[in-house]
Design an enzyme around this catalytic site. Sequence first.
Site, PDB file in Angstrom:
ATOM      1  N   ASP A 165       0.842  -1.204   0.000  1.00 42.08           N
ATOM      2  CA  ASP A 165       0.000   0.000   0.000  1.00 42.08           C
ATOM      3  C   ASP A 165       0.872   1.247   0.000  1.00 42.08           C
ATOM      4  OD1 ASP A 165      -2.312   1.506  -0.065  1.00 42.08           O
ATOM      5  OD2 ASP A 165      -2.763   1.287   2.065  1.00 42.08           O
ATOM      6  N   ARG A 169       0.040   8.939   1.214  1.00 42.25           N
ATOM      7  CA  ARG A 169      -0.623   8.957   2.534  1.00 42.25           C
ATOM      8  C   ARG A 169       0.113   8.067   3.530  1.00 42.25           C
ATOM      9  NH1 ARG A 169      -3.848   6.251  -1.068  1.00 42.25           N
ATOM     10  NH2 ARG A 169      -3.722   4.001  -0.840  1.00 42.25           N
ATOM     11  N   ASN A 170       0.935   7.119   3.054  1.00 41.65           N
ATOM     12  CA  ASN A 170       1.679   6.203   3.926  1.00 41.65           C
ATOM     13  C   ASN A 170       3.163   6.530   4.004  1.00 41.65           C
ATOM     14  OD1 ASN A 170      -0.526   4.698   4.772  1.00 41.65           O
ATOM     15  ND2 ASN A 170      -0.463   3.388   2.956  1.00 41.65           N
ATOM     16  N   ASP A 183       3.931   1.932   7.945  1.00 42.08           N
ATOM     17  CA  ASP A 183       2.972   0.820   7.792  1.00 42.08           C
ATOM     18  C   ASP A 183       3.480  -0.319   6.912  1.00 42.08           C
ATOM     19  OD1 ASP A 183       1.197   2.025   9.477  1.00 42.08           O
ATOM     20  OD2 ASP A 183      -0.122   2.801   7.919  1.00 42.08           O
TER      21      ASP A 183
END
Length: 304
Positions: A165, A169-170, A183
């Site tokens: 992912d 945003r990560n 993450d």
Amino acid sequence: GNEPAPFNEYEFPLDSNWELPRSQLVLGATLGEGAFGRVVMAEVNNAIVAVKMVKEGHTDDDIASLVREMEVMKIIGRHINIINLLGCCSQNGPLYVIVEFAPYGNLKDFLFNNRPFGREQDRDNLQGPPSPPAHVITEKDLIKFAHQIARGMDYLASRRCIHRDLAARNVLVTDDYVLKIADFGLARDIQTTDYYRKNTNGRLPIKWMAPESLQEKFYDSKSDVWSYGILLWEIMTYGAQPYPTINAEELYGYLVSGQRMEKPAKCSMNIYILMRQCWHFNADDRPPFTEIVEYMDKLLQAKE
Ligand code: ADE
């Protein structure tokens, strides 16, 4: 027997390499929340850290995922461009996984909020008039951002870690514009993931997914490279939404037919060529992260 409910719901093996005394930890504001987890700001010995924990109403599986994430972080080891594990509190109370804190939050919002141009257009949450950018982000900064993420991903790939992912945003922003991938240790249940469900920001994670992940739920480092290409596009647009006019049902057909996003206005041809290499339909034709790092090394040298 009829004993009262135990204070510690679970027992974890003590790992003295990582265990920190709970009394040293002062919990503060919530930084983020997911379906089952929460990240809270905290202070340990005058340092600010981030603490991952489960929320009320969690299941045993949620605890197991958090434990697994911590164990993955222990095994992967340290790198400047990832969010590193600092310690944990696992005894006599709730499990706290203590990680590095990123004062400037996620890269997507950081880029968007510091756009040198129209921040009114596609903002997710319009909260009053925009203030002038707090940080001046140049084109060279953008390339340095992309370079750091490539180095972090090259490290993760060398440790046999597939992110699954990778998106702006990560990625988190720390002091001195040091970027850190977050993450990467999350266990993602690929088989039960609903790709058509929007995430907490209303975005479809499928827009970062390689065709083979969309079609066959297949992930490897080369599918992370595809996502890296989308992340490059996010960087060069200061946090725009990818494929704004394409919905989830249309995306696979769009990609099969060979269509790709156009070159963003503020993006050099060198960077766009890299994006397009990351978006080869055939995963073997995409460059490995090691090559991406070398390519970015050369681009930055040429800018000196
Ligand atoms: N949000 C989620 N994780 C974070 C971290 N490590 N630092 C800052 N904000 C976060």
